[in-house]
Design an enzyme around this catalytic site. Sequence first.
Site, PDB file in Angstrom:
ATOM      1  N   LYS A  13      50.620  35.753  34.020  1.00  0.00           N
ATOM      2  CA  LYS A  13      49.860  37.001  33.848  1.00  0.00           C
ATOM      3  C   LYS A  13      50.650  38.242  34.234  1.00  0.00           C
ATOM      4  O   LYS A  13      50.325  39.323  33.794  1.00  0.00           O
ATOM      5  CB  LYS A  13      48.544  36.933  34.611  1.00  0.00           C
ATOM      6  N   ARG A  19      35.681  34.448  45.166  1.00  0.00           N
ATOM      7  CA  ARG A  19      35.880  35.014  43.841  1.00  0.00           C
ATOM      8  C   ARG A  19      35.136  34.077  42.892  1.00  0.00           C
ATOM      9  O   ARG A  19      33.943  33.853  43.098  1.00  0.00           O
ATOM     10  CB  ARG A  19      37.372  35.199  43.513  1.00  0.00           C
TER      11      ARG A  19
HETATM   12  C1  LIG Z   1      46.667  34.558  39.358  1.00  0.00           C
HETATM   13  C2  LIG Z   1      46.075  33.221  39.408  1.00  0.00           C
HETATM   14  C3  LIG Z   1      46.857  32.138  39.794  1.00  0.00           C
HETATM   15  C4  LIG Z   1      48.305  32.273  40.232  1.00  0.00           C
HETATM   16  O1  LIG Z   1      48.379  32.928  41.461  1.00  0.00           O
HETATM   17  P1  LIG Z   1      49.798  33.144  42.207  1.00  0.00           P
HETATM   18  O2  LIG Z   1      49.414  33.546  43.572  1.00  0.00           O
HETATM   19  O3  LIG Z   1      50.503  34.209  41.456  1.00  0.00           O
HETATM   20  O4  LIG Z   1      50.509  31.842  42.161  1.00  0.00           O
HETATM   21  C5  LIG Z   1      46.266  30.890  39.790  1.00  0.00           C
HETATM   22  N1  LIG Z   1      44.973  30.725  39.424  1.00  0.00           N
HETATM   23  C6  LIG Z   1      44.185  31.752  39.041  1.00  0.00           C
HETATM   24  C7  LIG Z   1      42.780  31.488  38.657  1.00  0.00           C
HETATM   25  C8  LIG Z   1      44.709  33.032  39.010  1.00  0.00           C
HETATM   26  O5  LIG Z   1      43.935  34.047  38.645  1.00  0.00           O
END
Ligand SMILES: *Cc1c(COP(=O)(O)O)cnc(C)c1O
Length: 360
Positions: free
Chosen positions: A37, A130
């Site tokens: 992302k 969340r």
């Molecule tokens: C952004 C995200 C991740 C990855 O998180 P990092 O801390 O960058 O490894 C994993 N799962 C979800 C649902 C996310 O939104």
Amino acid sequence: MRYPRLKIDLDKLRDNAVRLLSACREEGITSCMAVTKVLAGNLPVARLLAETGFSHLADSRIENLIRYRNLSLPKVLLRLPMISEADRVVRYADVSLNSEPATLGALDAAAAQQGKIHGVLLMFDLGDLREGLFFQNEYLSVVERLLGMTHLRLEGIGTNLTCYGGILPEEKNLGTLLEIRDRIESAFSLRLPLISGGNSSSLYLFEGHRIPKGINCLRIGEALFLGRETAFGHAIPGMNPDVFVLEAELIECREKPSFPIGTMGMNSFGDRPRIEDRGLMRRGILALGRQDAEAADLFPLDPGVRIVGASSDHLIVDLGTVPAKVGDVLRFGVDYPGLLRLMTSAYVRKVCTGKSGSRG
Ligand SMILES: *Cc1c(COP(=O)(O)O)cnc(C)c1O
């Protein structure tokens, strides 16, 4: 050469991927999703990741997955789908993370219409507050409804921690995820392929082999790109922290006072500035601003350079005794929020370097 530009060292990124994937394998993580992302849909970088051994490409925006549609790995939509995008989610993502029965209904209908089976990773909130099902008495009925939908397939369950509430993954909360797995598997006599135990904040559990047995999937972004785990923010030994380097050009270098002159009101962002008087200063202005990255998310790589402030299109630095002149380029490291902003800024050129990008 045009500036500002963000250099992306694909060889260093490939090293990080290889290192991360081998650590995952040693800890029983057989599915590691590359979370892209932060890339804003950058195809050459995603292509490299798709070739290094990750199980899935995962992104929070369907627009980014659409850009990756010709890459062969299965695509995962990380953010819970909007009902209004169900059609595109089914078309461009193989799997999505879900917690809402109404959304599952919309995905099922869209999948039926497209003649597809869409995968679902059912999310559980284990305390970070969340996304995810929260109350432990509701989920068996949600699973039952999901299993009754003809065009959805339950790929597994997952949790996300350390995102809103800062709650760490531990043996206890990940253990709860495994209990949920057991209850679902025995209530419906099925086997859940993916038990997804979090993001880069779960990696610290690798030390001392504390990741509970049965967690077989992680979704990793920040650690892959910046070489650090996110439970405590520690660098991961052997991984590169400097895959990304920002370069910006000086458009003014002048000796000026460090403290503004006149009656102080608000700055251009509506804040009352707090500025320290350090006497006369050699000040540089770079053609880069807060719409490209926040000053606090940038770290000067040229020794002796210090950031003093920024407005939307100007970054002001204290050059100290550094003999930089107008037209010169200064270099900065970035943190994860900074990287996200730079990647999404249309004004920052992204330049891939290294042999690994030869096909990019
Ligand atoms: C952004 C995200 C991740 C990855 O998180 P990092 O801390 O960058 O490894 C994993 N799962 C979800 C649902 C996310 O939104």
